[in-house]
Design a protein around this motif. Structure first.
Motif, PDB file in Angstrom:
ATOM      1  N   ILE A  65       0.566  -2.224  -3.207  1.00 36.46           N
ATOM      2  CA  ILE A  65       2.027  -2.171  -3.163  1.00 36.46           C
ATOM      3  C   ILE A  65       2.718  -3.513  -3.382  1.00 36.46           C
ATOM      4  O   ILE A  65       3.931  -3.584  -3.335  1.00 36.46           O
ATOM      5  CB  ILE A  65       2.570  -1.543  -1.848  1.00 36.46           C
ATOM      6  N   THR A  66       1.979  -4.582  -3.638  1.00 37.90           N
ATOM      7  CA  THR A  66       2.659  -5.850  -3.894  1.00 37.90           C
ATOM      8  C   THR A  66       2.642  -6.143  -5.394  1.00 37.90           C
ATOM      9  O   THR A  66       1.767  -5.662  -6.101  1.00 37.90           O
ATOM     10  CB  THR A  66       2.006  -7.017  -3.136  1.00 37.90           C
ATOM     11  N   PRO A  67       3.642  -6.914  -5.863  1.00 43.43           N
ATOM     12  CA  PRO A  67       3.711  -7.210  -7.299  1.00 43.43           C
ATOM     13  C   PRO A  67       2.372  -7.757  -7.809  1.00 43.43           C
ATOM     14  O   PRO A  67       1.705  -8.527  -7.127  1.00 43.43           O
ATOM     15  CB  PRO A  67       4.804  -8.279  -7.375  1.00 43.43           C
ATOM     16  N   HIS A  73       1.210   0.529 -17.232  1.00 42.61           N
ATOM     17  CA  HIS A  73       2.629   0.623 -17.550  1.00 42.61           C
ATOM     18  C   HIS A  73       2.905   0.373 -19.026  1.00 42.61           C
ATOM     19  O   HIS A  73       3.961  -0.095 -19.407  1.00 42.61           O
ATOM     20  CB  HIS A  73       3.475  -0.267 -16.648  1.00 42.61           C
TER      21      HIS A  73
ATOM     22  N   VAL B  42       8.003  -3.466   1.407  1.00 39.10           N
ATOM     23  CA  VAL B  42       7.711  -3.318  -0.014  1.00 39.10           C
ATOM     24  C   VAL B  42       8.682  -4.214  -0.777  1.00 39.10           C
ATOM     25  O   VAL B  42       9.839  -4.369  -0.370  1.00 39.10           O
ATOM     26  CB  VAL B  42       7.890  -1.836  -0.432  1.00 39.10           C
ATOM     27  N   ASP B  43       8.227  -4.809  -1.870  1.00 42.70           N
ATOM     28  CA  ASP B  43       9.079  -5.634  -2.711  1.00 42.70           C
ATOM     29  C   ASP B  43      10.277  -4.803  -3.176  1.00 42.70           C
ATOM     30  O   ASP B  43      10.115  -3.652  -3.574  1.00 42.70           O
ATOM     31  CB  ASP B  43       8.289  -6.113  -3.926  1.00 42.70           C
ATOM     32  N   ARG B  45      12.014  -4.710  -5.786  1.00 40.93           N
ATOM     33  CA  ARG B  45      11.932  -4.188  -7.154  1.00 40.93           C
ATOM     34  C   ARG B  45      11.116  -2.897  -7.221  1.00 40.93           C
ATOM     35  O   ARG B  45      11.460  -1.962  -7.940  1.00 40.93           O
ATOM     36  CB  ARG B  45      11.322  -5.224  -8.081  1.00 40.93           C
ATOM     37  N   TYR B  46      10.016  -2.873  -6.465  1.00 36.47           N
ATOM     38  CA  TYR B  46       9.197  -1.649  -6.438  1.00 36.47           C
ATOM     39  C   TYR B  46       9.933  -0.523  -5.720  1.00 36.47           C
ATOM     40  O   TYR B  46       9.820   0.643  -6.096  1.00 36.47           O
ATOM     41  CB  TYR B  46       7.854  -1.913  -5.746  1.00 36.47           C
ATOM     42  N   GLY B  49      12.357   0.883  -8.190  1.00 36.12           N
ATOM     43  CA  GLY B  49      11.642   1.698  -9.181  1.00 36.12           C
ATOM     44  C   GLY B  49      11.308   3.075  -8.637  1.00 36.12           C
ATOM     45  O   GLY B  49      11.459   4.091  -9.327  1.00 36.12           O
ATOM     46  N   TYR B 221      12.724   0.226 -16.319  1.00 36.34           N
ATOM     47  CA  TYR B 221      11.880  -0.140 -15.169  1.00 36.34           C
ATOM     48  C   TYR B 221      10.407   0.158 -15.426  1.00 36.34           C
ATOM     49  O   TYR B 221       9.526  -0.604 -15.053  1.00 36.34           O
ATOM     50  CB  TYR B 221      12.334   0.612 -13.909  1.00 36.34           C
ATOM     51  N   GLU B 226       7.661  -1.814 -13.109  1.00 34.38           N
ATOM     52  CA  GLU B 226       8.177  -1.831 -11.737  1.00 34.38           C
ATOM     53  C   GLU B 226       8.149  -0.451 -11.084  1.00 34.38           C
ATOM     54  O   GLU B 226       8.704  -0.249 -10.021  1.00 34.38           O
ATOM     55  CB  GLU B 226       9.589  -2.430 -11.728  1.00 34.38           C
ATOM     56  N   ASP B 228       5.619   1.644  -9.462  1.00 38.40           N
ATOM     57  CA  ASP B 228       4.262   1.658  -8.926  1.00 38.40           C
ATOM     58  C   ASP B 228       3.920   3.095  -8.503  1.00 38.40           C
ATOM     59  O   ASP B 228       4.566   3.638  -7.608  1.00 38.40           O
ATOM     60  CB  ASP B 228       4.214   0.710  -7.715  1.00 38.40           C
TER      61      ASP B 228
END
Lengths: 142, 280
Positions: A65-67, A73, B42-43, B45-46, B49, B221, B226, B228
């Motif tokens: 779950i982290t960038p 994609h 959670v970030d 950006r995610y 998304g 996105y 972005e 996930d």
């Protein structure tokens, strides 16, 4: 038959056709949503089956779950991973089907307006579809 | 927290978000984003998304029923969609260039505004037909009618101020592209107050539109990586099922108390997002 009757008969025939198009749109939306839900659920189950550590290891969570997390994609990458039946790829396919449903809906509406012989709205709807497709191109450019 | 617990918890919260969202006519994103960022770290950006995907899920699910009921004004939706999709593209592009702090602050502002709109909704005014001249709406043949179940007859309405509507929709689109929410809270008043459309038609049309607008930014996105699947998957399924369940069960539970509780919760979340934005 008077002109007026002929006109109203023609109008109601067009109306019935428009109605059929609307019903087709409704069913299409529902079909798309159900298909994507199915793919996401199956894909999630497959993901867990392929990574037994996800059931118990706390450390694994941050990796997904982290960038920088590893998931497909790009369309090319996605199709390769789908053929390998990777869980994350199946979920992603489901998400893409979901994202596509409104786009397909707009595309189908263009036909509804062509049926009605409405040039202005055929153009407006085509422009909306163009903007939607542009979003995919723009995202890639960045 | 193990990945399994994460998936189950996110799914449950999304279920609640979808149910409440369908009751209040908002997308689930307004609850999902703060839950993911504040509770699960959670970030942002995610989180955005995942939320944008859930907006499409809610919209497509409900739109199938609304279109059949002919509440949605498709012509108005398509015209305004020109503005929202361009706005959404602008917003999604800007989101790539603004820092996370700004996203938190803007989210806090929009949330605060949505809360105010909801307070206003507690005593909704009746809809009145406007006699203002409307050259654009006349040319585009936007005026229409719908069958009102409560009144038991067909209600005709005139659409006015199309250009103002387009302007407001561009802003709504930009915000939804920027934050990954449906921004139904901005679209409904634009149609209901500015364009003089009946509340029910505005809500149904807005619900259809949020899906199309969200699809425009979701494309950006996705390509940017972005969305996930590990986060967006459970959110999409949860919000979807919650929205369907909510539309069956919640009308029976309806009461101003639910709304009041919700308003208080939203105010708290809004303050929390501001704090996160300013504290960095």
């Amino acid at each position: 038959m008077s002109d007026e009757q002929a006109f109203s008969r023609k109008a109601s025939a067009i109306d019935a056709r428009v109605r059929r198009v609307e019903l087709t749109i409704s069913n299409l939306l529902r079909g798309g949503v159900l298909l994507s839900l199915g793919l996401i659920v199956v894909g999630t189950a497959v993901t867990f089956a392929q990574h037994p550590r996800y059931f118990s290891e706390k450390a694994e969570l941050q990796q997904v779950i982290t960038p920088g997390a590893n998931f497909p994609h790009a369309i090319g990458e996605l199709s390769v991973e789908i053929r390998q039946l990777r869980g994350e790829a199946i979920v992603t396919l489901g998400l893409l089907v979901l994202i596509a449903t409104p786009v397909v809906r707009v595309a189908v509406s263009i036909f509804a307006f062509i049926y009605q012989g409405d040039r202005v709205f055929t153009l407006i709807t085509a422009a909306v579809l163009g903007l939607l497709l542009l979003s995919l191109v723009l995202g890639r450019v960045e | 927290m193990t990945p399994l617990q994460f998936v189950l918890l996110v799914f449950s919260i999304s279920l609640v978000a979808g149910a409440l969202g369908s009751l209040l006519g908002l997308g689930g994103g307004i609850i999902v984003i703060p839950a993911l960022t504040l509770l699960f770290h959670v970030d942002i950006r995610y989180a955005i998304g995942a939320s944008i995907v859930s907006v499409i899920a809610t919209s497509s699910g409900a739109a199938a029923a609304y279109v059949r009921d002919r509440l949605t004004n498709l012509r108005v939706a398509m015209v305004l969609e020109l503005a929202t999709t361009s706005g959404a593209l602008t917003g999604a592009y800007l989101a790539g260039h603004l820092g996370g702090r700004w996203l938190f602050i803007i989210f806090g502002l929009v949330l605060g505004y949505s809360t105010l709109m909801m307070v206003r909704k507690l005593n909704e005014p009746d809809f009145v037909i406007s006699n203002k001249p409307a050259p654009w709406a006349d040319f585009l043949r936007l005026h229409s009618s719908y069958f009102d179940e409560r009144l038991g007859h067909e209600v005709a309405y005139r659409v006015t101020s199309t250009r103002i509507g387009l302007g407001l929709m561009y802003v709504a689109g930009a915000i939804s592209g920027l934050l990954g929410i449906g921004s139904g809270a901005l679209k409904v008043p634009a149609m209901d107050l500015a364009m003089h459309m009946p509340m029910k038609v505005s809500t149904a049309t807005s619900n259809f539109m949020i899906g199309v607008t969200a699809a425009a930014s979701a494309g950006v996105y996705y390509v940017r990586g972005e969305i996930d699947p590990f986060i967006a998957g459970p959110v999409a399924v949860g919000v979807m099922l919650g929205a369907v369940g909510g539309s069956y069960v919640l009308p029976r539970l309806r009461g101003t108390t639910i709304r009041l509780v919700f308003v208080v919760v939203l105010m708290w979340i809004s303050a929390e997002m501001f704090r996160k934005g300013f504290a960095g």
